[in-house]
Motif scaffolding. Sequence first.
Motif, PDB file in Angstrom:
ATOM      1  N   GLU A 196       0.873  -1.166   0.000  1.00 48.73           N
ATOM      2  CA  GLU A 196       0.000   0.000   0.000  1.00 48.73           C
ATOM      3  C   GLU A 196       0.916   1.224   0.000  1.00 48.73           C
ATOM      4  O   GLU A 196       1.768   1.361   0.874  1.00 48.73           O
ATOM      5  CB  GLU A 196      -0.860   0.003   1.267  1.00 48.73           C
ATOM      6  CG  GLU A 196      -1.568   1.309   1.510  1.00 48.73           C
ATOM      7  CD  GLU A 196      -2.044   1.459   2.955  1.00 48.73           C
ATOM      8  OE1 GLU A 196      -2.459   2.573   3.291  1.00 48.73           O
ATOM      9  OE2 GLU A 196      -1.963   0.492   3.736  1.00 48.73           O
TER      10      GLU A 196
ATOM     11  N   PHE B 189       2.238   4.834   0.798  1.00 47.52           N
ATOM     12  CA  PHE B 189       1.938   5.882   1.770  1.00 47.52           C
ATOM     13  C   PHE B 189       3.208   6.653   2.114  1.00 47.52           C
ATOM     14  O   PHE B 189       4.316   6.177   1.922  1.00 47.52           O
ATOM     15  CB  PHE B 189       1.313   5.305   3.048  1.00 47.52           C
ATOM     16  CG  PHE B 189       2.190   4.352   3.802  1.00 47.52           C
ATOM     17  CD1 PHE B 189       3.095   4.806   4.747  1.00 47.52           C
ATOM     18  CD2 PHE B 189       2.098   2.988   3.574  1.00 47.52           C
ATOM     19  CE1 PHE B 189       3.894   3.914   5.447  1.00 47.52           C
ATOM     20  CE2 PHE B 189       2.890   2.098   4.265  1.00 47.52           C
ATOM     21  CZ  PHE B 189       3.800   2.557   5.204  1.00 47.52           C
TER      22      PHE B 189
ATOM     23  N   TYR C 109      -0.064  17.628   1.781  1.00 45.99           N
ATOM     24  CA  TYR C 109      -0.683  16.349   1.424  1.00 45.99           C
ATOM     25  C   TYR C 109      -2.046  16.582   0.777  1.00 45.99           C
ATOM     26  O   TYR C 109      -2.396  15.918  -0.213  1.00 45.99           O
ATOM     27  CB  TYR C 109      -0.816  15.459   2.658  1.00 45.99           C
ATOM     28  CG  TYR C 109      -1.458  14.128   2.360  1.00 45.99           C
ATOM     29  CD1 TYR C 109      -0.768  13.158   1.637  1.00 45.99           C
ATOM     30  CD2 TYR C 109      -2.749  13.840   2.776  1.00 45.99           C
ATOM     31  CE1 TYR C 109      -1.345  11.939   1.345  1.00 45.99           C
ATOM     32  CE2 TYR C 109      -3.338  12.627   2.494  1.00 45.99           C
ATOM     33  CZ  TYR C 109      -2.638  11.677   1.776  1.00 45.99           C
ATOM     34  OH  TYR C 109      -3.218  10.478   1.485  1.00 45.99           O
TER      35      TYR C 109
ATOM     36  N   ALA D 209      -1.553   8.005  -2.677  1.00 43.94           N
ATOM     37  CA  ALA D 209      -0.839   7.388  -1.560  1.00 43.94           C
ATOM     38  C   ALA D 209      -1.402   7.920  -0.248  1.00 43.94           C
ATOM     39  O   ALA D 209      -1.827   9.071  -0.159  1.00 43.94           O
ATOM     40  CB  ALA D 209       0.658   7.694  -1.652  1.00 43.94           C
ATOM     41  N   GLY D 210      -1.405   7.068   0.770  1.00 44.75           N
ATOM     42  CA  GLY D 210      -1.887   7.472   2.080  1.00 44.75           C
ATOM     43  C   GLY D 210      -0.851   8.278   2.839  1.00 44.75           C
ATOM     44  O   GLY D 210       0.281   8.457   2.387  1.00 44.75           O
ATOM     45  N   LEU D 211      -1.244   8.771   3.997  1.00 44.91           N
ATOM     46  CA  LEU D 211      -0.344   9.510   4.885  1.00 44.91           C
ATOM     47  C   LEU D 211      -0.520   8.959   6.288  1.00 44.91           C
ATOM     48  O   LEU D 211      -1.648   8.836   6.766  1.00 44.91           O
ATOM     49  CB  LEU D 211      -0.659  11.005   4.876  1.00 44.91           C
ATOM     50  CG  LEU D 211       0.093  11.863   5.902  1.00 44.91           C
ATOM     51  CD1 LEU D 211       1.594  11.853   5.629  1.00 44.91           C
ATOM     52  CD2 LEU D 211      -0.440  13.285   5.904  1.00 44.91           C
ATOM     53  N   LYS D 212       0.591   8.613   6.933  1.00 42.73           N
ATOM     54  CA  LYS D 212       0.556   8.133   8.312  1.00 42.73           C
ATOM     55  C   LYS D 212       1.473   9.022   9.133  1.00 42.73           C
ATOM     56  O   LYS D 212       2.609   9.277   8.742  1.00 42.73           O
ATOM     57  CB  LYS D 212       1.008   6.682   8.398  1.00 42.73           C
ATOM     58  CG  LYS D 212       0.088   5.758   7.597  1.00 42.73           C
ATOM     59  CD  LYS D 212       0.510   4.325   7.660  1.00 42.73           C
ATOM     60  CE  LYS D 212      -0.415   3.509   6.768  1.00 42.73           C
ATOM     61  NZ  LYS D 212      -0.416   2.122   7.078  1.00 42.73           N
TER      62      LYS D 212
END
Length: 184
Positions: free
Chosen positions: A131, A133, A153, A163-166
């Motif tokens: 995935e 990110f 973002y 893409a995700g952000l953590k």
Amino acid sequence: MAMCISRSLKSQTHSVIARPVRPWQSTYIGNIIDEFKPDIVHTNVGPLDLALDECRKRNIPHVWHLREFQNGMRFWPSRRSFMDKVHSKDNFNIAITRCVFDYWQLRDCDAVIYDGVNADDAVLSRNEAKEPFFISVGRVEKNKGQMELLKSYLRYRRKGGDAGLKIVGRMSMFYGLRCRAFVM
């Protein structure tokens, strides 16, 4: 035990203070790397090399973001040791200005990026088995800039990025709530 020795900015006498790097800090960073399995790790802290050491153990590329000259710092065990790590083959560097680039005598494979990341030119290369990110690790507080990260973002997502952000780290109550409110 490694040590980072710095001059206290608060002290009028400019006394030198020593701050040991505790073993759990390296383990903590290693655990984050093991959990998220990133393709690359970016360090945004000048003289601390914990992430570089953990990346070397796992054969993961490392990018060091050099933002200042580290004036007043004493490096443990030496400045030469720090420079060897900055110039090591498994590390790549980003300097925020040409002056910083020249000061650290960076290599041709390193880069000057004035904005850190230009959302207009961002290209995401991905390993399709994962995935995609971005991850930010560190204290969540105003001077660390997570609100700017969230705004950047958001621009990235509006331009079609998927893409995700953590964000991982201890959160200051008020600033953390502001960041959460921005996301909602």
